[in-house]
Design an enzyme around this catalytic site. Sequence first.
Site, PDB file in Angstrom:
ATOM      1  N   SER A  66      37.766 152.989   4.219  1.00 13.41           N
ATOM      2  CA  SER A  66      37.352 154.178   3.180  1.00 13.41           C
ATOM      3  C   SER A  66      38.438 154.394   2.298  1.00 13.41           C
ATOM      4  CB  SER A  66      36.870 155.545   4.007  1.00 13.41           C
ATOM      5  OG  SER A  66      37.871 155.549   5.193  1.00 13.41           O
ATOM      6  N   HIS A 102      37.050 141.375  13.437  1.00 12.42           N
ATOM      7  CA  HIS A 102      37.434 142.209  14.411  1.00 12.42           C
ATOM      8  C   HIS A 102      36.078 142.175  15.338  1.00 12.42           C
ATOM      9  CE1 HIS A 102      38.665 146.514  15.461  1.00 12.42           C
ATOM     10  NE2 HIS A 102      38.382 145.835  16.709  1.00 12.42           N
ATOM     11  N   MET A 148      44.479 150.034  17.441  1.00 13.16           N
ATOM     12  CA  MET A 148      43.483 150.871  16.991  1.00 13.16           C
ATOM     13  C   MET A 148      44.143 152.301  16.864  1.00 13.16           C
ATOM     14  SD  MET A 148      40.799 149.256  16.375  1.00 13.16           S
ATOM     15  CE  MET A 148      39.843 150.597  15.491  1.00 13.16           C
ATOM     16  N   ASP A 171      44.818 149.651  12.540  1.00 12.00           N
ATOM     17  CA  ASP A 171      43.612 149.740  11.931  1.00 12.00           C
ATOM     18  C   ASP A 171      42.703 151.198  12.448  1.00 12.00           C
ATOM     19  OD1 ASP A 171      40.763 149.493  11.449  1.00 12.00           O
ATOM     20  OD2 ASP A 171      40.278 147.776  12.532  1.00 12.00           O
ATOM     21  N   GLY A 172      42.450 151.872  11.186  1.00 10.26           N
ATOM     22  CA  GLY A 172      41.653 153.348  11.477  1.00 10.26           C
ATOM     23  C   GLY A 172      42.598 154.243  11.071  1.00 10.26           C
ATOM     24  N   MET A 225      30.333 144.855  15.148  1.00 11.33           N
ATOM     25  CA  MET A 225      29.918 145.789  16.103  1.00 11.33           C
ATOM     26  C   MET A 225      28.126 145.392  16.750  1.00 11.33           C
ATOM     27  SD  MET A 225      31.133 149.365  14.534  1.00 11.33           S
ATOM     28  CE  MET A 225      32.607 149.339  13.469  1.00 11.33           C
ATOM     29  N   HIS A 261      38.752 141.977   6.285  1.00 15.33           N
ATOM     30  CA  HIS A 261      38.609 142.435   7.338  1.00 15.33           C
ATOM     31  C   HIS A 261      37.116 142.688   7.795  1.00 15.33           C
ATOM     32  CE1 HIS A 261      39.899 144.470  11.319  1.00 15.33           C
ATOM     33  NE2 HIS A 261      38.942 145.111  11.085  1.00 15.33           N
ATOM     34  N   SER A 263      38.857 146.465   4.951  1.00 14.98           N
ATOM     35  CA  SER A 263      37.655 146.611   5.791  1.00 14.98           C
ATOM     36  C   SER A 263      36.543 146.696   5.030  1.00 14.98           C
ATOM     37  CB  SER A 263      37.731 147.689   7.037  1.00 14.98           C
ATOM     38  OG  SER A 263      36.551 147.761   7.584  1.00 14.98           O
ATOM     39  N   ASP A 297      34.332 143.883  10.468  1.00 12.20           N
ATOM     40  CA  ASP A 297      34.193 144.754  11.718  1.00 12.20           C
ATOM     41  C   ASP A 297      32.711 144.171  12.320  1.00 12.20           C
ATOM     42  OD1 ASP A 297      36.575 146.176  11.918  1.00 12.20           O
ATOM     43  OD2 ASP A 297      36.026 147.113  10.039  1.00 12.20           O
ATOM     44  N   MET A 333      33.935 143.742  17.873  1.00 15.06           N
ATOM     45  CA  MET A 333      33.918 144.953  18.876  1.00 15.06           C
ATOM     46  C   MET A 333      32.539 144.614  19.607  1.00 15.06           C
ATOM     47  SD  MET A 333      35.276 147.697  16.484  1.00 15.06           S
ATOM     48  CE  MET A 333      34.975 146.587  14.676  1.00 15.06           C
TER      49      MET A 333
END
Length: 222
Positions: A197, A65, A136, A174-175, A36, A32, A7, A34, A67
């Site tokens: 991360s 993804h 998630m 994911d997460g 938002m 990936h 990500s 993200d 969101m």
Amino acid sequence: MVEIAPSILAADFTRLGEQIAAVEEGGAAYVHVDVMDGHFVPNITVGPFIVQAVRRITKLPIDCHLMIEDPDKYIGEFARAGANMISVHPEATSHLHRTIGFIRQAGCRAGVVLNPATPLSAIEEIVKDVDYVLLMSVNPGFGGQQFIMSSLNKLQRLRALLQSCGSQARIEIDGGISAENAAVVAGAGAEILVAGSAIFGQASPAKAVQQMLQVVTEAQRV
Ligand code: DX5
Ligand code: ZN
């Protein structure tokens, strides 16, 4: 086969090209992204413009993804920008079946996302129509959060649900995924591991991808 989707939320955006090249070299299967909007989740990130930039510098499929509220409005734009996979949250759209249809019509693989508190029953009627389910394992909005342990049990139940429906959908998680829990989540049925991360937070993102792949492959051998 288990695949890794780094990500870019955790990447250094001043060196995004280099960082994506590194994970590609390390054996990543997807990029990936993200997205938002500050409404569906309490954070604002990137839009089609960045997807377009990423498209120019990698051959890897781009996994978007979303969101965002009312994703229907933007599916076409993300597809034109170069997305190959687009996933949406059921809570963000009034007509999930129609939204999944729009993603497919736009030429992308379609995914549906389950938040930690969203029950599996929310996707029961749609699992036959999606290419993947994204589970998630943190509350969406931020990178660097801790893996929610109950996700493991949910993952096993999701695997069973897909089997019972005869669905071919793949499972993405994911997460809070790292080299420490990658083998466990893969063992519980996840096929695509998203990690931010744990990959871009390392001195060598390429090695971090290699290491995660190695951990998973070794665990699957025994
Ligand atoms: C969270 C995002 C994740 C996030 C993962 O809302 O969907 O993709 O970047 O980050 P880590 O791997 O750091 O938990
Ligand atoms: Zn994500």
